[in-house]
Every structure is written in C-alpha cells, then in structure tokens.
Design a protein around this motif. Structure first.
Motif, mmCIF file in Angstrom:
data_model
loop_
_atom_site.group_PDB
_atom_site.id
_atom_site.type_symbol
_atom_site.label_atom_id
_atom_site.label_comp_id
_atom_site.label_asym_id
_atom_site.label_seq_id
_atom_site.Cartn_x
_atom_site.Cartn_y
_atom_site.Cartn_z
ATOM 1 N N ARG A 20 0.837 -1.202 0.000
ATOM 2 C CA ARG A 20 0.000 0.000 0.000
ATOM 3 C C ARG A 20 0.866 1.245 0.000
ATOM 4 N NH1 ARG A 20 -4.615 -0.424 4.635
ATOM 5 N NH2 ARG A 20 -5.962 0.678 3.246
ATOM 6 N N THR A 79 1.088 3.794 -3.121
ATOM 7 C CA THR A 79 0.653 5.155 -2.820
ATOM 8 C C THR A 79 1.735 6.153 -3.224
ATOM 9 O OG1 THR A 79 -0.644 4.340 -0.952
ATOM 10 C CG2 THR A 79 -0.157 6.684 -0.985
ATOM 11 N N GLY A 103 -7.387 3.290 4.190
ATOM 12 C CA GLY A 103 -6.134 3.428 4.936
ATOM 13 C C GLY A 103 -5.987 4.833 5.487
ATOM 14 N N LEU A 117 -5.383 1.704 -1.228
ATOM 15 C CA LEU A 117 -4.188 2.535 -1.058
ATOM 16 C C LEU A 117 -4.348 3.353 0.227
ATOM 17 C CD1 LEU A 117 -3.715 3.734 -4.715
ATOM 18 C CD2 LEU A 117 -2.582 1.858 -3.555
ATOM 19 N N LEU A 118 -3.382 4.209 0.488
ATOM 20 C CA LEU A 118 -3.464 5.022 1.701
ATOM 21 C C LEU A 118 -3.945 6.419 1.354
ATOM 22 C CD1 LEU A 118 -0.055 3.952 3.203
ATOM 23 C CD2 LEU A 118 -2.295 3.213 3.959
ATOM 24 N N SER A 119 -4.850 6.938 2.142
ATOM 25 C CA SER A 119 -5.294 8.301 1.919
ATOM 26 C C SER A 119 -5.193 9.072 3.225
ATOM 27 C CB SER A 119 -6.727 8.319 1.399
ATOM 28 O OG SER A 119 -7.556 7.625 2.297
#
Lengths: 313, 241
Positions: free
Chosen positions: A83, A87, B56, B206-208
């Motif tokens: 991730r 990202t 995330g 994904l990461l936010s």
C-alpha cells in the motif's frame, strides 16, 4: 511439546537484545542533555518497535506450533508495505483494475502458496504469472501514456513488498533434517537486526567515504564494511542456533548484511526519485512500514536460497 | 434513541412541509424492531471498519478538534467514498450527530445504497436534477440540521477529474448567512480518488489522508464571491500543511 532448548535460548537472546534496545532508546529519548539528535532517536525507537512486532509474529507461530499464523501475519505486513509503495508511486486511473488484481488476488495467493509449502509454485507465481499479467492488463486498459514506467513500478512494488518479503515466512517450510525451522528465522532476524544496528554505529563513528552521495548522505563504505564484519562475527556467535557450521554461519551473516544494505540503498533511491524523506511522512498520520523492513526484503530471498543450497538435502 | 433514528422522526415531521422529492429520508418507519436496530448497529460498525480499512485513512486535525457542536464540514470531492470516509473518521459521538449530504441519484440506486444511506449513516439526499426555488437544498439542509446535527457537504457540486479544486457553489455561503452560528470546518481529502476513481466500483486499498482545518465563519458584510474563494482557499491550503 518437547522443549527445544536451542529455540528457547535464541528466543531469550532476542528478547534480551530487544529489551536492551528499548531501554537504551527510551533513555536517549528522556535524557535530551546527552545531545543525541531526537529525530535519530525516534527512528531508532520506531525500528525497535517494528522488531518487537515481528518477534511477536514469530513467537505466536512458534508457541502454537504452526507456521501458518506467522505466514498470515507476514501477509498483512506485505499488504501494508505494498500500500505504501503504490501510494508513493504515480499510477494512472487506467491502472486501477491492474492494481485491484495485484492487491486482492496476487498478494493473498502468494502467501497462500507459501503456507502450503509449495516451493515450485510460490517461487514462480509473481516473477512469471504476475509479471506477464501486469503489462497485459495495463495494455488492455488502453492507456499507453508512460506505459513502461507504470508496468515497471507496479512490478517492482509487487517484487519487493510481496515476493521478497514472503521468503521470510517461507523459511519455516524448508525441510532441514533434525532442525526446528523457527530457529532459522530467528537467526535471520537477529543477524538482520544487529547488522542494521552495526551499520548505523559504524557510519556514525567511522563514516568518511560516501557510497552514492546523490542517493544517501549517510551510507558510507566504512559503514558497509564495518557492518558486514560485525554481522559476520554475530553469525559466528550465533552459529549454534543455525543449521550451519561456524564458517558457513559467518558467511551467511555477511550475505544478510550486504543484502540488507543494498535494500536500504534501493529504498533510498526510490524515495529520492519520488522526493520524499521517508515513507512515514508520505501521507501524514501513517507509520512507514517500508522504512523498517527494507533490509529484510532484500536479505530474505537470498538467505532463503543459500540455505536451501547448503543444508536442504 | 439513536440519533439516526431521531433524524428519521424529525424528517417525518418535515415531510409534511416539504415537497416529496426533497425529503431526506422515507416518511415513516412503522415498526422499529430490535432485530432491525441490531442489524443497523452491526452494519454501522461494519461500514466504519470497512471505510477505515479500505481508505487506509489517517485523520489529521490541524487547529481544530473533534466536537459535538453544530458544524458544516466542507470538503473537496474526489470519490464516491468521500462522505463515507470522513464520516467514519469522526469520533463516535460526533459521528452520531453528523449526516453526509449526498446525491439522491447515486444513493437511491439498487438495494444496498438506499439502506446504507437511510439506516446506517442517515444521509441527507439532495435531488440534483430537480431544484426548486421555494424549496432549495439550502433550506432543506438547514431544516434537517435543526439545532442538533452537523453536515458533511461538497461545495464543488461534483467530483473533480484532475484532482484540482473547482469553483465552489454558493450553497455554503447561504448556509453561513442564514445560520451564522455554525462552524464551517474545511476538510481536505488526499489520494482517495486513487482508491475509488470515477467510473470504477471496486476500491483498491491505497493510503489516503483526511485533514481537518480550523473553522471559518462568514465575516460581516463579506461578499459572496470573496467568501467562497476564501472557503476554497481554506481547503486548498490544507494540502500543503
């Protein structure tokens, strides 16, 4: 359960080393008058916490006498690292479905095959099937802008975060005669952790000649060689816990140290390319998993295969 | 009584006043059984966990703290997940008092979405196609808020495609003018458009990052355009903090 004294002692050693690292880290954090850079101390403490977590992951599997738990926990670690990686790297909207496959299909599948101990499948799943699938799926989406770059970044992410890392729990499935494989993973952990520490100490005390100034201002030849030498000595000291004879153990520890160093350098290069300092600051509020497992990612597959050549009949 | 249930009762009252297509939720729920309440609670916990996991998301509060007083959270709109993720990141007490404002045409499709909108996060559904002067969305929003609830709104009016902030629609200004006591909290959403882009239905984890900024208010005599561009800037600057 028959008491395996070798495993008991190596676990105890690891716990003592981690406790020592925690005590030192907390002491440095409290006693600011010693003049150690607080950012460095914080980094050290975060790394120690990561090692505690990984030791716990191993201990759970060890106590339950099943490697599957450890595999699952490493699977989550991989997932989180991936991730962070994706990202950080730029993908386009057209890559969405490809990424979905990478996250939801290939990552769990890789760890599933590791947990079945199926060597022939888990070593080729990603380098063959996933690596062919990714460019094909991106092409199918019909967006050719920066095509090669996009395929390569997704492949690299899958390679480093999933394929390489999955070799750490895969060590538990090596069939070494008269040996508990948990000890092998513990040996690997101890050498990697100490080698990380020695690299750091050697860089701070003797560092003069930078390896790649454009990529990292802290990585020096002295740190690399000093860390390598110290790691080899550690390998020698912990040879009793490994399936190797003392000379082999020292060489293996050297290999782990060198690969770990390459891992750190590679991650620095990626971070430089993307213009971030560490993965933790990539999006505020997240702890950087990738920052702490970079050395394991590179050392695990090489150590896995070397062990396989040497001691698996 | 759970606030969402309370909201439903309130809307039942307002239903009599408003045109049918304007109401936030269905007019009446005849029998509230224990099973359905349990189901709603479970769905609520599940959806919060799901939203937090898939996005995330980490919440950053900059010069602003979670609070139960009445607020309008206004954010940039990047994905269908936006409202859900902001709502999930609020602490439970605030979450129970906060209702996302969402597009009726999206949230009334299928079976799952209406259930979620109505029972799980008590969304306030706005008809984008059929806006009447005498029953404007602003009036509806203020009436639904009463003296209790906070709202999550997206003043851009739609999702941006390139990640840049579009011009704000004027609804926020009229809300601020009619209810000067409301705290207007800017929220910036980062990277969620990659988790669930336009036109996709499966999210990629994904990461936010969601950033809550310091509240703003309408200044005395501040013109509409000046206020709206100030509000837009207050969201945009959170990206660089």
């Amino acid at each position: 359960m028959t008491v395996d004294w070798y495993s008991f002692w190596i676990f105890t050693t690891l716990l003592m080393a981690l406790t020592a690292a925690t005590v030192v880290g907390q002491m440095l954090r409290r006693r600011t008058e010693l003049g150690v850079n607080p950012a460095v101390v914080e980094q050290f403490n975060q790394r120690t916490r990561a090692w505690w977590m990984m030791t716990a992951m191993l201990a759970v599997g060890f106590l339950l006498e099943t490697p599957v738990v450890t595999v699952v926990l490493f699977g989550f670690l991989s997932f989180w690292a991936l991730r962070e990686f994706i990202t950080l790297t730029p993908t386009r909207t057209a890559d969405h479905r490809t990424l979905f496959w990478v996250f939801i299909v290939f990552t769990p599948l890789q760890f599933y095959f590791v947990s079945t101990g199926n060597y022939e499948v888990f070593t080729v799943l990603i380098p063959v099937y996933a690596f062919l699938f990714i460019p094909a799926r991106i092409a199918l989406a019909g967006d050719y802008k920066r095509y090669l770059e996009r395929s390569a970044t997704i492949q690299t992410g899958l390679m480093i975060c999933v394929y390489c890392l999955s070799h750490a729990p895969a060590m538990l499935y090596l069939q070494i005669p008269d040996y508990n494989e948990f000890r092998l993973l513990l040996f690997f952990f101890i050498v990697t952790a100490l080698s990380d520490g020695f690299h750091y100490v050697c860089e701070k005390t003797m560092g003069r000649h930078l390896i790649a100034p454009a990529i990292s201002q802290s990585k020096t030849w002295e740190g690399f060689l000093g860390g390598l030498g110290c790691a080899a000595l550690c390998g020698l000291a912990f040879a009793w816990a490994s399936p190797f004879d003392p000379l082999q153990a020292a060489v293996m520890a050297g290999v782990i140290s060198a690969m770990g160093y390459c891992g750190g350098l590679t991650m620095s290069a990626i971070k430089r390319d993307r213009g971030v300092k560490d993965y933790g600051t990539l999006l505020a509020g997240h702890a950087g998993v990738l920052d702490r497992i970079d050395s394991i990612c590179f050392a695990a597959p090489v150590f896995y295969h070397f062990t396989r050549y040497l001691v698996v009949p | 009584m759970h606030p969402v249930t309370a909201a439903r009762d309130r809307s039942a009252v307002s239903y009599a006043l408003a045109a049918p297509h304007m109401t936030a939720t269905a007019p009446t729920i005849p029998h509230e059984t224990l099973t359905s309440r349990l189901l709603e609670t479970a769905a609520r916990m599940g959806i919060v966990g799901f939203a937090r996991f898939i996005s995330g998301a980490g919440a950053r509060w900059i010069n602003c703290q979670p609070d139960v007083n009445q607020r309008i959270y206004f954010a940039n709109h990047t994905s269908h997940l936006d409202a859900l993720v902001i709502w999930s990141l609020l602490p439970p007490q605030c979450r129970a008092l906060t209702r996302p404002v969402a597009a009726r045409d999206y949230w009334e499709k299928g079976r799952v979405r209406p259930y979620l909108a109505k029972h799980v996060f008590g969304a306030l559904l706005i008809d984008r196609q059929n806006i009447k002067v005498h029953q404007s969305p602003v009036d509806l929003m203020l009436r639904e808020m009463g003296d209790r609830y906070s709202l999550i709104v997206f003043p851009e009016g739609g999702r941006s495609t390139d990640g840049e902030l579009q011009e704000f629609k004027s609804g926020l200004y009229y809300c601020a003018k009619k209810r000067p006591d409301l705290e207007l909290v800017p929220v910036h959403i980062d990277n969620l458009n990659r988790v669930l882009p336009r036109g996709e239905f499966l999210p990629v984890p994904l990461l936010s990052c969601i950033t809550f900024g310091p509240p703003i208010w309408l200044e005395a005599g501040e013109p509409k355009t000046a206020f709206l561009s100030r509000a837009r800037e207050s969201v945009r600057r959170l990206r660089d903090l």
